[in-house]
Design an enzyme around this catalytic site. Structure first.
Site, PDB file in Angstrom:
ATOM      1  N   GLN A  98       3.709  11.628  56.996  1.00 26.85           N
ATOM      2  CA  GLN A  98       2.512  10.780  56.905  1.00 26.85           C
ATOM      3  C   GLN A  98       2.196  10.490  55.449  1.00 26.85           C
ATOM      4  O   GLN A  98       2.390  11.354  54.591  1.00 26.85           O
ATOM      5  CB  GLN A  98       1.304  11.535  57.462  1.00 26.85           C
ATOM      6  CG  GLN A  98       0.987  11.323  58.896  1.00 26.85           C
ATOM      7  CD  GLN A  98      -0.158  12.264  59.278  1.00 26.85           C
ATOM      8  OE1 GLN A  98       0.064  13.456  59.475  1.00 26.85           O
ATOM      9  NE2 GLN A  98      -1.356  11.755  59.351  1.00 26.85           N
ATOM     10  N   LEU A 105      -3.872   8.056  47.638  1.00 28.03           N
ATOM     11  CA  LEU A 105      -4.337   8.942  46.556  1.00 28.03           C
ATOM     12  C   LEU A 105      -5.835   8.825  46.291  1.00 28.03           C
ATOM     13  O   LEU A 105      -6.439   9.735  45.741  1.00 28.03           O
ATOM     14  CB  LEU A 105      -3.571   8.636  45.265  1.00 28.03           C
ATOM     15  CG  LEU A 105      -2.216   9.346  45.133  1.00 28.03           C
ATOM     16  CD1 LEU A 105      -1.361   8.681  44.071  1.00 28.03           C
ATOM     17  CD2 LEU A 105      -2.398  10.832  44.813  1.00 28.03           C
ATOM     18  N   LEU A 137     -12.441   7.223  50.160  1.00 31.68           N
ATOM     19  CA  LEU A 137     -13.898   7.163  50.013  1.00 31.68           C
ATOM     20  C   LEU A 137     -14.492   8.458  50.556  1.00 31.68           C
ATOM     21  O   LEU A 137     -14.298   8.800  51.723  1.00 31.68           O
ATOM     22  CB  LEU A 137     -14.466   5.976  50.798  1.00 31.68           C
ATOM     23  CG  LEU A 137     -15.991   5.819  50.686  1.00 31.68           C
ATOM     24  CD1 LEU A 137     -16.376   5.315  49.290  1.00 31.68           C
ATOM     25  CD2 LEU A 137     -16.538   4.886  51.762  1.00 31.68           C
ATOM     26  N   THR A 187     -17.723  10.708  51.802  1.00 27.44           N
ATOM     27  CA  THR A 187     -18.966  10.325  52.488  1.00 27.44           C
ATOM     28  C   THR A 187     -19.991  11.457  52.543  1.00 27.44           C
ATOM     29  O   THR A 187     -21.017  11.337  53.200  1.00 27.44           O
ATOM     30  CB  THR A 187     -18.663   9.861  53.935  1.00 27.44           C
ATOM     31  OG1 THR A 187     -18.038  10.938  54.659  1.00 27.44           O
ATOM     32  CG2 THR A 187     -17.737   8.646  53.947  1.00 27.44           C
ATOM     33  N   TYR A 209     -21.646  16.338  57.798  1.00 29.33           N
ATOM     34  CA  TYR A 209     -22.351  15.357  56.962  1.00 29.33           C
ATOM     35  C   TYR A 209     -23.365  14.555  57.775  1.00 29.33           C
ATOM     36  O   TYR A 209     -24.130  13.775  57.210  1.00 29.33           O
ATOM     37  CB  TYR A 209     -21.373  14.394  56.264  1.00 29.33           C
ATOM     38  CG  TYR A 209     -20.305  15.071  55.425  1.00 29.33           C
ATOM     39  CD1 TYR A 209     -20.417  16.403  55.018  1.00 29.33           C
ATOM     40  CD2 TYR A 209     -19.168  14.364  55.032  1.00 29.33           C
ATOM     41  CE1 TYR A 209     -19.423  17.009  54.263  1.00 29.33           C
ATOM     42  CE2 TYR A 209     -18.177  14.966  54.271  1.00 29.33           C
ATOM     43  CZ  TYR A 209     -18.304  16.289  53.895  1.00 29.33           C
ATOM     44  OH  TYR A 209     -17.317  16.876  53.151  1.00 29.33           O
ATOM     45  N   SER A 250     -19.677  15.822  40.873  1.00 27.20           N
ATOM     46  CA  SER A 250     -20.813  15.732  41.803  1.00 27.20           C
ATOM     47  C   SER A 250     -22.161  15.577  41.103  1.00 27.20           C
ATOM     48  O   SER A 250     -23.049  16.416  41.224  1.00 27.20           O
ATOM     49  CB  SER A 250     -20.843  16.983  42.696  1.00 27.20           C
ATOM     50  OG  SER A 250     -21.639  16.744  43.829  1.00 27.20           O
TER      51      SER A 250
END
Length: 327
Positions: free
Chosen positions: A14, A18, A21, A23, A52, A217
């Site tokens: 698979q 790289l 997005l 979430t 999330y 972050s």
């Protein structure tokens, strides 16, 4: 340029783009438009998680943009989600994935990760707590959870499975029982937490590493007043000037050149686009080592709780807490 051209191969063949997005912390009201915009500018990798609490909105975006007679074929999109800590009991694993698939409006996932090595009390409350504010744990062995995850691959519900926030010892522990090997380890990773030993450990064993919080972050709730700000690092800013790129693009390029996947989170169209535009320049070997030498083993993402008025690491009391080992 589409990130679809720039990918690494998992051990099963698979291809994982790289840049994806992220979430986490994307508000339900904003995440649908963010995903639709990202897909429209060339993203082909979206990183999600049940914890999330926004997978249904992401699913609305997929429903509009992905599938037969839509702009994007399902097989051209790489979607990751994660099994939450309250669903480690082997009986809970498949129902948890089926709930995620229903929310995302998909028939299968490309990758399903165990979000953390430690389990919380079973049930539908994401963060079950004791009266004193500490977490209510469960002690299901993550190897038993893993065996249940392997069945999801056999059933075609997930093409690959992997781990998130596991340390090197825990990865080897899973490998010792795995008939379906973990394909990916997702961990916090950026120049201040370069994870060189852990990446080498994974690459030697055929796991691809995905970096979350690759920009440090900057929008976290719990921040230390004295913490270093990655995007303000002078060496990074200097490279940004040299290449006429943003500091964020330098950080993402550094990871891409190390064959580390990144999943920067944004709901801002200009930033979503900018984060993808890292395939039209290269850092020199010297610059790559310079960025790598900024490592301080600084972990931004340690979930915290307030107990007796003081912030404490939320899960440090669990025997499977991953961050007590060197890597």
């Amino acid at each position: 340029m589409s990130a679809g051209c720039d990918f690494v191969a998992l051990y099963n063949g698979q291809k994982i783009p790289l840049i994806g997005l992220g979430t986490w912390k994307s508000e339900p009201g904003q995440v649908k438009e963010a995903v639709k915009y990202a897909l429209s500018v060339g993203y082909r990798h979206v990183d999600c998680a049940a914890a999330y609490s926004n997978e249904a909105e992401i699913g609305d975006a997929f429903q509009e943009c992905v599938g037969p007679n839509k702009v994007i074929k399902r097989e051209d999109l790489f979607v990751t989600s994660k099994l939450w800590n309250t669903k480690h009991h082997p009986e809970d694993v498949e129902p948890a994935l089926r709930k995620t698939l229903a929310d995302l409006k998909l028939d299968y996932l490309d990758l399903y990760l165990m979000h953390w090595p430690h389990a919380f009390e079973r049930g539908d409350n994401l963060f079950p707590k004791n009266p004193d504010g500490t977490m209510r744990y469960d002690y299901t062995d993550y190897k038993d959870t893993w065996k249940a995850m392997e069945k999801l691959v056999e059933k075609g519900l997930a093409k690959a499975i992997g781990l998130s926030n596991f340390n090197s010892r825990q990865i080897d522990d899973v490998l010792s029982v795995a008939t379906v090997k973990p394909a990916v380890l997702q961990v916090e990773c950026h120049p201040y937490l370069a994870q060189n030993e852990l990446i080498a450990h994974c690459q030697k064993r055929g796991l691809v590493v995905t970096a979350y919080s690759p920009l440090g972050s900057p929008d976290r709730m719990w921040k230390h007043p004295d913490e270093p700000v990655l995007l303000e690092e002078p060496g990074i800013k200097k490279l940004a000037e040299k290449y006429k790129k943003s500091p964020a693009q330098i950080l993402l390029r550094w990871q891409a050149q190390r064959k580390v996947v990144t999943i920067p989170k944004s709901v801002t169209p200009a930033r979503i686009l900018q984060n993808l535009q890292v395939f039209d320049f290269s850092l020199t070997e010297e610059e790559m080592s310079h960025v790598g030498s900024l490592n301080k083993n600084w972990r931004y993402i340690v979930p915290m709780l307030t107990v007796n008025g003081k912030p404490v690491p939320r899960d440090a009391g669990h025997p499977n807490y991953p961050f007590n080992d060197p890597y």
